[in-house]
Design an enzyme around this catalytic site. Structure first.
Site, PDB file in Angstrom:
ATOM      1  N   ASN A  18      -4.994   1.788  -1.502  1.00 10.74           N
ATOM      2  CA  ASN A  18      -5.954   1.908  -3.125  1.00 10.74           C
ATOM      3  C   ASN A  18      -4.113   2.461  -3.514  1.00 10.74           C
ATOM      4  OD1 ASN A  18      -7.302   0.862  -3.831  1.00 10.74           O
ATOM      5  ND2 ASN A  18      -8.961   1.809  -2.848  1.00 10.74           N
ATOM      6  N   ARG A  28      -2.967   3.677  -6.722  1.00 10.61           N
ATOM      7  CA  ARG A  28      -3.791   3.867  -7.767  1.00 10.61           C
ATOM      8  C   ARG A  28      -4.268   5.382  -7.741  1.00 10.61           C
ATOM      9  NH1 ARG A  28      -9.555   3.649  -7.668  1.00 10.61           N
ATOM     10  NH2 ARG A  28     -10.613   1.868  -6.346  1.00 10.61           N
ATOM     11  N   GLU A  34      -6.854   3.438   3.629  1.00 12.11           N
ATOM     12  CA  GLU A  34      -8.169   4.047   3.484  1.00 12.11           C
ATOM     13  C   GLU A  34      -7.866   3.646   5.698  1.00 12.11           C
ATOM     14  OE1 GLU A  34     -10.267   2.104   0.596  1.00 12.11           O
ATOM     15  OE2 GLU A  34     -10.365   3.499  -0.884  1.00 12.11           O
ATOM     16  N   GLU A  46      -6.858  -0.637   3.913  1.00 13.22           N
ATOM     17  CA  GLU A  46      -6.064  -0.886   2.594  1.00 13.22           C
ATOM     18  C   GLU A  46      -5.341   0.299   2.461  1.00 13.22           C
ATOM     19  OE1 GLU A  46      -8.688  -2.230  -0.103  1.00 13.22           O
ATOM     20  OE2 GLU A  46     -10.303  -0.526  -0.414  1.00 13.22           O
TER      21      GLU A  46
END
Length: 329
Positions: free
Chosen positions: A155, A157, A139, A153
């Site tokens: 993520n 998943r 992101e 960050e």
């Protein structure tokens, strides 16, 4: 990682003094708008620290300087067991309320395809450097004025808005995760090869950092359906659901985690559905999503923000794509 994070309010205060207000506190194990607060003064920082540590107990907490007037753009990644990482274009999730995404769309038309490709490559290099495997999302905050990308960050998943990526790339994300888990190289997956315009049954190697894929020639837009009361500061609501009615079409489809005679209890996440709309361009996808929302019927004790979402899509700022992450707040 924990040693690099903040351990107390005093450390947070010293950090804020060093980097300068406004700042954002973020619990690394938070998500969905929980465990994140902005602060512009020492007093707001103290309150924010108490709120973040209470919402996500025991999570490491980090701080960053707040970037204003920015868009939230993200790159969809998948890494395999052979050292390759693919970037499956990306999404624009700039429409947010209290750091919770409202609409997601792709591809991110606010950024030039050439500039976004550089952000993709940076995300791929990051994932390759740590041997990342499986689906993940890097992101960024994006400043349209200077075309700058700023890392937020990774993520680790598959995110709930992954059907946006499926709609613009033709790649089945859950299936790709299973294939990667089985040890199949990304270059051998038929959906991936089609995405690059290659023979799906051939075995030629793909250089995912250098070879170019065909940029999507369509647009997909999504709206989260939540059990929230827009007349009461969007507070979550709970209760029985008597009926959920939605008819998919070639350009609109929906997913719901609850059916007739079901319900949402007070400890559940407020999101219970997702609508998606596609079109040859952003404006057509937007109009199709407006129609999809108008055709959705939810009856029961809960409240939803469906009418509110339709009104947001019709605002001139959203039509002109001039919003930023602070637009709704």
């Amino acid at each position: 990682f924990k040693k690099a994070c903040l351990q107390s309010y005093e450390e947070a205060l010293a950090c804020a003094k060093r980097i300068g207000y406004p700042v954002v506190l973020k619990a690394s194990e938070g998500g969905g708008g929980k465990g994140i607060r902005k602060a512009t003064t020492d007093e707001e920082l103290k309150l924010g620290w108490e709120q973040v540590t209470t919402e996500v107990v025991g999570s490491p907490i980090f701080m960053m300087q707040m970037c204003t007037g920015a868009r939230h753009l993200e790159v969809q990644l998948v890494g395999d067991h052979h050292g390759d990482v693919i970037a499956l274009c990306g999404r624009d999730c700039s429409t947010q309320r209290r750091f919770q995404k409202i609409f997601e769309e792709g591809p991110p038309s606010i950024a030039d395809a050439k500039d976004f490709r550089e952000a993709e490559k940076a995300a791929q290099r990051l994932a390759k450097s740590v041997g990342y495997r499986g689906a993940g999302t890097v992101e960024y905050l994006y400043k349209p004025g200077n075309k700058g990308f700023y890392f937020l960050e990774l993520n680790p998943r598959l995110q709930v808005e992954h059907p946006v990526t499926e709609g613009i790339t033709g790649v089945n994300m859950p299936a790709l995760q299973l294939q990667v888990g089985m040890g199949i190289p990304l270059s051998r997956v038929p959906d991936v090869r089609r995405f690059y315009g290659l023979d799906p049954l051939a075995e030629t190697k793909i250089d995912f950092l250098e070879d170019e894929y065909k940029y999507p020639d369509c647009h997909v837009m999504a709206a989260r359906i939540t059990a929230e009361n827009p007349d009461d500061a969007f507070r979550p609501t709970s209760g029985k659901i008597e009926r959920v009615r939605f008819q998919s079409s070639p350009s609109t489809w929906g997913y719901f985690s609850i059916g007739a005679n079901g319900g949402i209890h007070e400890f559940a996440d407020s999101q219970f559905g997702h609508l998606f709309a596609s079109g040859p361009n952003r404006e057509t996808a937007r109009r199709n999503l407006v129609i999809a929302l108008s055709n959705l019927e939810v009856r029961g004790e809960i409240r939803t923000a469906v009418d509110y979402l339709g009104e947001l899509l019709e605002t001139q700022a959203f039509k002109d794509n001039t919003i930023d992450t602070a637009w709704l707040d």
